[in-house]
Scaffold this motif. Sequence first.
Motif, PDB file in Angstrom:
ATOM      1  N   THR A  73       0.909  -0.183   5.195  1.00  0.00           N
ATOM      2  CA  THR A  73       1.450  -1.071   4.477  1.00  0.00           C
ATOM      3  C   THR A  73       0.175  -2.286   4.132  1.00  0.00           C
ATOM      4  O   THR A  73      -0.645  -2.649   5.072  1.00  0.00           O
ATOM      5  N   ILE A  74      -0.072  -2.437   3.244  1.00  0.00           N
ATOM      6  CA  ILE A  74      -0.978  -3.549   2.614  1.00  0.00           C
ATOM      7  C   ILE A  74      -0.391  -4.795   2.078  1.00  0.00           C
ATOM      8  O   ILE A  74       0.716  -4.717   1.276  1.00  0.00           O
ATOM      9  N   ARG A  75      -0.866  -5.912   2.584  1.00  0.00           N
ATOM     10  CA  ARG A  75       0.077  -7.012   2.689  1.00  0.00           C
ATOM     11  C   ARG A  75      -1.032  -8.009   1.696  1.00  0.00           C
ATOM     12  O   ARG A  75      -2.459  -8.172   1.961  1.00  0.00           O
ATOM     13  N   LEU A  76      -0.533  -8.173   0.357  1.00  0.00           N
ATOM     14  CA  LEU A  76      -1.148  -9.056  -0.659  1.00  0.00           C
ATOM     15  C   LEU A  76      -0.909 -10.537  -0.405  1.00  0.00           C
ATOM     16  O   LEU A  76       0.143 -10.843  -0.336  1.00  0.00           O
ATOM     17  N   GLY A  77      -1.972 -11.360  -0.516  1.00  0.00           N
ATOM     18  CA  GLY A  77      -1.560 -12.818  -0.326  1.00  0.00           C
ATOM     19  C   GLY A  77      -2.660 -13.563   0.511  1.00  0.00           C
ATOM     20  O   GLY A  77      -3.069 -14.881   0.382  1.00  0.00           O
ATOM     21  N   ALA A  78      -3.513 -12.853   1.197  1.00  0.00           N
ATOM     22  CA  ALA A  78      -4.625 -13.375   1.923  1.00  0.00           C
ATOM     23  C   ALA A  78      -5.604 -12.290   2.646  1.00  0.00           C
ATOM     24  O   ALA A  78      -4.968 -11.203   2.878  1.00  0.00           O
ATOM     25  N   ALA A  79      -6.839 -12.520   2.546  1.00  0.00           N
ATOM     26  CA  ALA A  79      -7.639 -11.726   3.215  1.00  0.00           C
ATOM     27  C   ALA A  79      -7.847 -11.862   4.674  1.00  0.00           C
ATOM     28  O   ALA A  79      -7.377 -12.941   5.225  1.00  0.00           O
ATOM     29  N   GLY A 134      -7.175 -10.636  -7.083  1.00  0.00           N
ATOM     30  CA  GLY A 134      -7.638 -12.291  -6.922  1.00  0.00           C
ATOM     31  C   GLY A 134      -6.628 -12.867  -5.849  1.00  0.00           C
ATOM     32  O   GLY A 134      -6.632 -14.231  -6.007  1.00  0.00           O
ATOM     33  N   VAL A 135      -5.996 -12.268  -5.100  1.00  0.00           N
ATOM     34  CA  VAL A 135      -5.110 -12.730  -4.238  1.00  0.00           C
ATOM     35  C   VAL A 135      -5.309 -12.734  -2.643  1.00  0.00           C
ATOM     36  O   VAL A 135      -4.815 -12.870  -1.756  1.00  0.00           O
ATOM     37  N   GLY A 136      -6.538 -11.425  -2.396  1.00  0.00           N
ATOM     38  CA  GLY A 136      -6.758 -11.243  -1.123  1.00  0.00           C
ATOM     39  C   GLY A 136      -5.733 -10.125  -0.605  1.00  0.00           C
ATOM     40  O   GLY A 136      -4.730 -10.153  -1.142  1.00  0.00           O
ATOM     41  N   GLY A 137      -6.142  -9.324   0.305  1.00  0.00           N
ATOM     42  CA  GLY A 137      -5.233  -8.290   1.011  1.00  0.00           C
ATOM     43  C   GLY A 137      -5.934  -7.918   2.286  1.00  0.00           C
ATOM     44  O   GLY A 137      -6.949  -8.030   2.497  1.00  0.00           O
ATOM     45  N   HIS A 138      -4.857  -7.258   2.828  1.00  0.00           N
ATOM     46  CA  HIS A 138      -5.386  -6.876   4.321  1.00  0.00           C
ATOM     47  C   HIS A 138      -4.257  -5.771   4.808  1.00  0.00           C
ATOM     48  O   HIS A 138      -3.012  -5.665   4.219  1.00  0.00           O
ATOM     49  N   LEU A 139      -4.524  -4.962   5.716  1.00  0.00           N
ATOM     50  CA  LEU A 139      -3.566  -3.889   6.163  1.00  0.00           C
ATOM     51  C   LEU A 139      -2.655  -4.476   7.230  1.00  0.00           C
ATOM     52  O   LEU A 139      -3.298  -5.099   8.275  1.00  0.00           O
ATOM     53  N   THR A 140      -1.515  -4.394   7.276  1.00  0.00           N
ATOM     54  CA  THR A 140      -0.813  -4.747   8.362  1.00  0.00           C
ATOM     55  C   THR A 140      -0.121  -3.588   9.153  1.00  0.00           C
ATOM     56  O   THR A 140       0.538  -3.680  10.230  1.00  0.00           O
ATOM     57  N   ALA A 141      -0.198  -2.076   8.629  1.00  0.00           N
ATOM     58  CA  ALA A 141       0.373  -0.951   9.490  1.00  0.00           C
ATOM     59  C   ALA A 141      -0.568   0.264   9.075  1.00  0.00           C
ATOM     60  O   ALA A 141      -0.995   0.306   7.577  1.00  0.00           O
ATOM     61  N   LEU A 142      -0.741   1.175   9.538  1.00  0.00           N
ATOM     62  CA  LEU A 142      -1.403   2.401   9.529  1.00  0.00           C
ATOM     63  C   LEU A 142      -1.222   3.465  10.352  1.00  0.00           C
ATOM     64  O   LEU A 142      -0.994   3.293  11.690  1.00  0.00           O
ATOM     65  N   ARG A 143      -0.640   4.572   9.833  1.00  0.00           N
ATOM     66  CA  ARG A 143      -0.282   5.924  10.354  1.00  0.00           C
ATOM     67  C   ARG A 143      -1.148   6.963   9.836  1.00  0.00           C
ATOM     68  O   ARG A 143      -1.025   7.316   8.411  1.00  0.00           O
ATOM     69  N   ARG A 144      -1.695   7.734  10.497  1.00  0.00           N
ATOM     70  CA  ARG A 144      -2.525   8.832  10.174  1.00  0.00           C
ATOM     71  C   ARG A 144      -1.497  10.099  10.146  1.00  0.00           C
ATOM     72  O   ARG A 144      -1.050  10.324  11.400  1.00  0.00           O
ATOM     73  N   THR A 145      -1.123  10.859   9.267  1.00  0.00           N
ATOM     74  CA  THR A 145      -0.018  11.780   9.125  1.00  0.00           C
ATOM     75  C   THR A 145      -0.596  13.257   9.147  1.00  0.00           C
ATOM     76  O   THR A 145      -0.072  14.317   9.330  1.00  0.00           O
ATOM     77  N   ARG A 146      -1.941  13.280   8.838  1.00  0.00           N
ATOM     78  CA  ARG A 146      -2.417  14.670   8.480  1.00  0.00           C
ATOM     79  C   ARG A 146      -4.311  14.731   8.728  1.00  0.00           C
ATOM     80  O   ARG A 146      -4.686  13.707   8.283  1.00  0.00           O
ATOM     81  N   ILE A 147      -4.504  15.616   9.275  1.00  0.00           N
ATOM     82  CA  ILE A 147      -5.881  15.961   9.198  1.00  0.00           C
ATOM     83  C   ILE A 147      -6.206  17.467   8.847  1.00  0.00           C
ATOM     84  O   ILE A 147      -5.900  18.261   9.572  1.00  0.00           O
ATOM     85  N   GLY A 148      -6.796  17.734   7.727  1.00  0.00           N
ATOM     86  CA  GLY A 148      -6.869  19.016   7.061  1.00  0.00           C
ATOM     87  C   GLY A 148      -5.370  19.656   7.067  1.00  0.00           C
ATOM     88  O   GLY A 148      -4.370  19.059   6.757  1.00  0.00           O
ATOM     89  N   PRO A 149      -5.194  20.878   8.009  1.00  0.00           N
ATOM     90  CA  PRO A 149      -4.000  21.447   7.948  1.00  0.00           C
ATOM     91  C   PRO A 149      -3.166  21.106   8.929  1.00  0.00           C
ATOM     92  O   PRO A 149      -1.995  21.747   9.028  1.00  0.00           O
ATOM     93  N   PHE A 150      -3.530  20.147   9.725  1.00  0.00           N
ATOM     94  CA  PHE A 150      -2.813  19.858  10.784  1.00  0.00           C
ATOM     95  C   PHE A 150      -2.100  18.403  10.699  1.00  0.00           C
ATOM     96  O   PHE A 150      -2.622  17.381  10.054  1.00  0.00           O
ATOM     97  N   THR A 151      -0.653  18.488  11.115  1.00  0.00           N
ATOM     98  CA  THR A 151       0.076  17.434  10.941  1.00  0.00           C
ATOM     99  C   THR A 151       0.702  16.570  11.999  1.00  0.00           C
ATOM    100  O   THR A 151       0.676  17.169  13.001  1.00  0.00           O
ATOM    101  N   VAL A 152       0.927  15.274  11.869  1.00  0.00           N
ATOM    102  CA  VAL A 152       1.457  14.594  13.088  1.00  0.00           C
ATOM    103  C   VAL A 152       2.952  15.228  13.342  1.00  0.00           C
ATOM    104  O   VAL A 152       3.578  14.734  14.689  1.00  0.00           O
ATOM    105  N   ASP A 153       3.665  15.843  12.529  1.00  0.00           N
ATOM    106  CA  ASP A 153       5.105  16.391  12.881  1.00  0.00           C
ATOM    107  C   ASP A 153       4.880  17.368  14.045  1.00  0.00           C
ATOM    108  O   ASP A 153       5.776  17.551  14.760  1.00  0.00           O
TER     109      ASP A 153
END
Length: 305
Positions: free
Chosen positions: A76-82, A196-215
């Motif tokens: 999730t990327i939040r726009l409105g501030a850096a 022109g509004v700044g942005g930062h990350l509020t959530a991050l989830r890695r779902t895959r590395i190569g053929p390996f999935t978080v499932d």
Amino acid sequence: MKPPSNPRSGILLVDKPQGITSHDVVARARKSIGTRKVGHAGTLDPMATGLLVLGVNNSTRLLTWIVGLDKEYTATIRLGAASNTDDADGDLGQRVDAAALAAVSAEAIATEVAALTGPISQRPSSVSAIKVDGTRAYTLVRAGEEIVLAERPVTVRAFDVLDTRRADWIDLDVRVECSTGTYIRALARDLGAALGVGGHLTALRRTRIGPFTVDAASGLDADLAPAMLEPAEVATTLFAQVRLDAQHSADLAHGKRIPLSVESDRPIAAIDPDGRLIGLVENIAGRAHVLVNFPPDTRHEEGTA
């Protein structure tokens, strides 16, 4: 006398929860499995969740070939501030006013997302683990130093906006497929800057590395030892394979350059008659040249306390 350590080697897929470090995950895996020799193929920030690939005992040797695989994330990327860390864990800069935020159109977002897709040059976040004169960048930043890291080429194979929510902020739920070394925090920062509004990350989830999935990953509350993948299973998922007879298996294990008919521009997994991974090899002029061997797991006693 300490109890004997678990000698079994394997690859472990773990779904990291939020709020702990990747090193915390490794420590808990060591305790659950019963061995000290556990490594990882790339960390996640404490705020991030999702797939960590761990190597146990001799299978730590496989991590070299896993760490460089492509990754997939949802975020999730939040726009409105850096933010000074490019994510919600840092200090936010001044928020833009409501009119400036309202002026950011869906078309403008799509245009700037497209500009950040494909081969791009990216400046890593200053709080990354990249070393500057032997010290991690995040250590220098936390000590009050201002760090600007050099840009580096990365590839963003997909950057999809899944949902847009407008209220006090503009929140974008996104999916990113990228080459190793890509910082999703930096994508958030650069998207906000371009708009022109700044942005930062509020959530991050890695779902895959190569053929390996978080499932397919285990939670940290599970008994992790039974969840380990066999080294041969992992190697043959990643690479072409050659099945060897007993004699050639023994010869290769002792470093001999046995005949090899399998052609590949990547490593080749050599498997013995029992299905065990002997090593990764490359074909040079019809002979197997060993890149790395995988000795049989051997139980041993830890030293006395």
